[in-house]
Design an enzyme around this catalytic site. Structure first.
Site, PDB file in Angstrom:
ATOM      1  N   ARG A   1      95.347  40.869  47.597  1.00 25.23           N
ATOM      2  CA  ARG A   1      95.899  42.145  48.022  1.00 25.23           C
ATOM      3  C   ARG A   1      97.096  42.603  47.178  1.00 25.23           C
ATOM      4  O   ARG A   1      97.178  43.765  46.780  1.00 25.23           O
ATOM      5  CB  ARG A   1      96.342  42.005  49.483  1.00 25.23           C
ATOM      6  CG  ARG A   1      96.764  43.292  50.138  1.00 25.23           C
ATOM      7  CD  ARG A   1      97.461  43.013  51.483  1.00 25.23           C
ATOM      8  NE  ARG A   1      96.757  42.077  52.314  1.00 25.23           N
ATOM      9  CZ  ARG A   1      95.790  42.388  53.175  1.00 25.23           C
ATOM     10  NH1 ARG A   1      95.433  43.635  53.328  1.00 25.23           N
ATOM     11  NH2 ARG A   1      95.215  41.445  53.894  1.00 25.23           N
TER      12      ARG A   1
ATOM     13  N   ARG B   1      89.182  48.670  57.338  1.00 26.12           N
ATOM     14  CA  ARG B   1      90.385  47.956  57.790  1.00 26.12           C
ATOM     15  C   ARG B   1      91.052  48.581  59.032  1.00 26.12           C
ATOM     16  O   ARG B   1      91.450  47.841  59.935  1.00 26.12           O
ATOM     17  CB  ARG B   1      91.384  47.800  56.644  1.00 26.12           C
ATOM     18  CG  ARG B   1      90.790  46.995  55.472  1.00 26.12           C
ATOM     19  CD  ARG B   1      91.847  46.562  54.459  1.00 26.12           C
ATOM     20  NE  ARG B   1      92.717  45.564  55.021  1.00 26.12           N
ATOM     21  CZ  ARG B   1      93.931  45.783  55.460  1.00 26.12           C
ATOM     22  NH1 ARG B   1      94.452  46.984  55.360  1.00 26.12           N
ATOM     23  NH2 ARG B   1      94.637  44.817  55.979  1.00 26.12           N
TER      24      ARG B   1
ATOM     25  N   TYR C   1      91.068  45.801  61.795  1.00 25.62           N
ATOM     26  CA  TYR C   1      92.369  45.122  61.996  1.00 25.62           C
ATOM     27  C   TYR C   1      93.446  46.056  62.556  1.00 25.62           C
ATOM     28  O   TYR C   1      94.625  45.714  62.506  1.00 25.62           O
ATOM     29  CB  TYR C   1      92.919  44.583  60.671  1.00 25.62           C
ATOM     30  CG  TYR C   1      91.976  43.824  59.794  1.00 25.62           C
ATOM     31  CD1 TYR C   1      91.485  42.573  60.158  1.00 25.62           C
ATOM     32  CD2 TYR C   1      91.610  44.335  58.556  1.00 25.62           C
ATOM     33  CE1 TYR C   1      90.647  41.872  59.320  1.00 25.62           C
ATOM     34  CE2 TYR C   1      90.771  43.637  57.703  1.00 25.62           C
ATOM     35  CZ  TYR C   1      90.292  42.403  58.102  1.00 25.62           C
ATOM     36  OH  TYR C   1      89.463  41.710  57.252  1.00 25.62           O
TER      37      TYR C   1
ATOM     38  N   CYS D   1      79.486  57.668  62.877  1.00 23.43           N
ATOM     39  CA  CYS D   1      79.166  57.912  64.265  1.00 23.43           C
ATOM     40  C   CYS D   1      79.755  56.828  65.165  1.00 23.43           C
ATOM     41  O   CYS D   1      79.026  56.041  65.774  1.00 23.43           O
ATOM     42  CB  CYS D   1      77.644  57.977  64.395  1.00 23.43           C
ATOM     43  SG  CYS D   1      77.165  58.920  65.809  1.00 23.43           S
TER      44      CYS D   1
ATOM     45  N   TYR E   1      90.490  45.286  49.694  1.00 20.13           N
ATOM     46  CA  TYR E   1      89.574  45.146  50.822  1.00 20.13           C
ATOM     47  C   TYR E   1      89.051  46.491  51.339  1.00 20.13           C
ATOM     48  O   TYR E   1      88.762  46.652  52.519  1.00 20.13           O
ATOM     49  CB  TYR E   1      90.233  44.343  51.958  1.00 20.13           C
ATOM     50  CG  TYR E   1      90.714  42.985  51.505  1.00 20.13           C
ATOM     51  CD1 TYR E   1      89.809  41.974  51.211  1.00 20.13           C
ATOM     52  CD2 TYR E   1      92.075  42.725  51.325  1.00 20.13           C
ATOM     53  CE1 TYR E   1      90.248  40.731  50.761  1.00 20.13           C
ATOM     54  CE2 TYR E   1      92.523  41.481  50.886  1.00 20.13           C
ATOM     55  CZ  TYR E   1      91.597  40.488  50.601  1.00 20.13           C
ATOM     56  OH  TYR E   1      92.030  39.270  50.161  1.00 20.13           O
TER      57      TYR E   1
HETATM   58  C1  LIG Z   1      91.407  31.064  49.847  1.00 20.12           C
HETATM   59  C2  LIG Z   1      92.035  32.395  49.714  1.00 20.12           C
HETATM   60  N1  LIG Z   1      92.820  32.631  48.659  1.00 20.12           N
HETATM   61  C3  LIG Z   1      93.394  33.840  48.473  1.00 20.12           C
HETATM   62  C4  LIG Z   1      93.205  34.873  49.378  1.00 20.12           C
HETATM   63  C5  LIG Z   1      93.849  36.166  49.075  1.00 20.12           C
HETATM   64  O1  LIG Z   1      94.654  36.648  50.047  1.00 20.12           O
HETATM   65  P1  LIG Z   1      95.457  37.985  49.812  1.00 20.12           P
HETATM   66  O2  LIG Z   1      94.500  39.045  49.452  1.00 20.12           O
HETATM   67  O3  LIG Z   1      96.098  38.232  51.119  1.00 20.12           O
HETATM   68  O4  LIG Z   1      96.452  37.732  48.739  1.00 20.12           O
HETATM   69  C6  LIG Z   1      92.403  34.665  50.503  1.00 20.12           C
HETATM   70  C7  LIG Z   1      92.220  35.719  51.534  1.00 20.12           C
HETATM   71  O5  LIG Z   1      92.889  35.735  52.540  1.00 20.12           O
HETATM   72  C8  LIG Z   1      91.797  33.388  50.673  1.00 20.12           C
HETATM   73  O6  LIG Z   1      91.004  33.150  51.712  1.00 20.12           O
HETATM   74  N1  LIG Z   2      89.872  41.331  54.503  1.00 14.30           N
HETATM   75  C1  LIG Z   2      91.190  41.080  54.973  1.00 14.30           C
HETATM   76  C2  LIG Z   2      91.940  40.013  54.265  1.00 14.30           C
HETATM   77  C3  LIG Z   2      91.114  38.959  53.633  1.00 14.30           C
HETATM   78  C4  LIG Z   2      91.073  37.689  54.308  1.00 14.30           C
HETATM   79  C5  LIG Z   2      90.388  36.749  53.382  1.00 14.30           C
HETATM   80  N2  LIG Z   2      90.574  35.352  53.698  1.00 14.30           N
HETATM   81  C6  LIG Z   2      91.985  42.362  55.003  1.00 14.30           C
HETATM   82  O1  LIG Z   2      91.492  43.386  54.711  1.00 14.30           O
HETATM   83  O2  LIG Z   2      93.122  42.377  55.336  1.00 14.30           O
END
Ligand SMILES: Cc1ncc(COP(=O)(O)O)c(C=O)c1O
Ligand SMILES: N[C@@H](CCCC[NH3+])C(=O)O
Length: 441
Positions: free
Chosen positions: A294, A331, A335, A362, A391
């Site tokens: 992220r 998202r 979430y 929908c 994401y």
């Molecule tokens: C093993 C692992 N590494 C790295 C990440 C990357 O996380 P973020 O996108 O929050 O930096 C994730 C996702 O949560 C993960 O599952």
């Molecule tokens: N998909 C999630 C975070 C990724 C989690 C991956 N382990 C989000 O949008 O916040």
């Protein structure tokens, strides 16, 4: 003006720019909904992470968690910046291969890697397989022995540390589907099994406590716990890892309500705590790996939509509907994630209305933003939802048979289409007609 927008992101006509390109031009050229990325911003985030490690004079690796946003062009960009990436599926691995991403710089994660995926990873020669559980460990032990292929692995452990984040994206607690449990001794057992496997080379320990984390504390706790376990393992198991991979999860700012630290602050704290703890336990300093997803891409991404129909319920709420929604950004629905939006033609105009931004899917839950302050708007205006780079595209769907949007990279005033917009024909490309003959009357 929205504080997420940097002042140099407006042109002389006050149009919002991304990577030096006018978003109104982008919307016109590539249509909406559209994901646009300022790729220079991604490169700058990578450089900032590198700088912290280098200032601290430690061995390190940055491995981009490609689940946040994975396309061929993105893997190529990551390769240009000379960092690693992690993949969590055969599909991500395949995409990285299509991008000619150096396989030695790939880590392969996942709590249920199939035999086909493990075989694919071994065929490809991925740098590291991050083993998640006992079944995978024994499968990989057999497979590497059959192939007589020496394979570098790390073990993912669940450290029993909970991060303060949404339950769905918290992964470090003991009660998690990911990793070998540390507190019950499963991690010790896994180390012994890996040591006994003739073709497995255990180089490191991995853990990831969750995503969108805002506090240093969780990371410092991981380092404390890991280094003290490493010291014990050195004494009791004759094992000391070369690499400590602390995962990703560094929180980013989505709205004015968020007050995250700089991603680099997390890394600085992790490095300093590791130096302190290894000194305190009198064990060798470790190579530190991080896996930011992220924090490398969220702020670089903007989604452009066209405003369509409006519904104003007197005394209740005003809805502005756009031409995308939960299919391109799940998202908010999944979430309760919050975003901010601006009017692309002039983010400096004063607010004149409070409107909730509805998607076109929908579902009542298909709301992108509740109660957004905006200037006056009309159908056809381009709305830019900010910080959607992580994401969004990677979790996109074809719900309601809506084609997924295109992706455009922008840098230094140039734009480049890197993922084409899906067509209606793409939606039925894999469909097959009904084969049962119609009943005769
Ligand atoms: C093993 C692992 N590494 C790295 C990440 C990357 O996380 P973020 O996108 O929050 O930096 C994730 C996702 O949560 C993960 O599952
Ligand atoms: N998909 C999630 C975070 C990724 C989690 C991956 N382990 C989000 O949008 O916040």
């Amino acid at each position: 003006m929205n504080e997420q927008i940097k002042t140099d992101a407006l042109n002389s006509a006050h149009h919002l720019m991304v990577g030096g390109v006018d978003t109104l031009t982008l919307a016109k050229t590539y249509q909406t909904p559209l994901y646009v990325y300022d790729t220079g911003a991604i490169r700058a985030e990578i450089a900032a992470f590198k700088q912290v490690f280098e200032e601290n004079h430690v061995n390190y690796q940055i491995s981009y968690a490609s689940k946040a946003f994975a396309t061929v062009a993105m893997y190529q960009l990551i390769a240009q910046e000379h960092i690693h990436c992690d993949v969590v599926s055969g599909g991500e691995l395949y995409t990285a291969q299509q991008a000619d991403f150096p396989m030695a710089a790939v880590s392969f994660h996942g709590n249920n890697k199939s035999l086909a995926e493990l075989t694919m990873a071994l065929d490809a020669g991925v740098g590291t397989i991050v083993v998640d559980n006992f079944d995978e460990l024994s499968q990989l032990t057999t497979l590497t022995a059959q192939r007589q292929q020496l394979t570098t692995i790390m073990l993912r452990i669940a450290p029993g540390i909970s991060a303060h984040t949404h339950d769905y994206i918290s992964t470090g607690q003991a009660d998690s589907k990911f990793g070998f449990d540390l507190n019950s001794g499963q991690a010790d057992q896994a180390i012994r099994a890996a040591q006994a496997a003739p073709y497995l080379k255990l180089v490191g320990i991995h853990c990831h406590i969750g995503s969108q984390i805002f506090e240093l504390n969780g990371f410092e706790m991981i380092v404390d716990k890991l280094v003290s376990e490493f010291a014990r393992w050195q004494r009791e198991l004759d094992f000391y890892p070369q690499i400590m991979n602390v995962g990703g999860g560094f929180g980013v700012k989505y709205t004015a309500e968020d007050h995250p630290l700089q991603p680099t602050d997390f890394v600085d704290a992790i490095v300093k705590e590791t130096l302190a703890q290894t000194a305190a336990h009198q064990v060798p300093m470790l190579e530190i790996w991080i896996e930011p997803g992220r924090s490398l891409v969220a702020a670089a991404g903007t989604t452009l939509y066209t405003i369509g129909d409006e519904k104003d319920i007197p005394g209740i709420r005003k809805y502005l509907s756009v031409d995308g929604g939960m299919g391109d950004n799940i998202r908010p629905a999944l979430y309760q994630a919050k975003y901010e939006a601006v009017l692309a033609k002039d983010p400096t105009l004063p607010a004149e209305q409070v409107a909730s931004i509805a998607g076109k899917y929908c579902e009542s839950g298909d709301m992108l933003i509740w109660n957004q302050q905006l200037p006056a708007t009309k159908a056809g205006d381009v709305l830019a939802v900010l910080d959607t780079g992580a994401y969004g595209y990677s979790m996109a769907s074809n719900y309601n048979r809506n084609p997924r949007p295109a992706v455009v990279f922008c840098e230094q005033g140039h734009s480049q289409l890197v993922v084409q917009r899906e067509s209606y024909a793409d939606l039925t490309r894999l469909d097959l007609p009904l084969s049962v003959p119609e009943k005769t009357k």
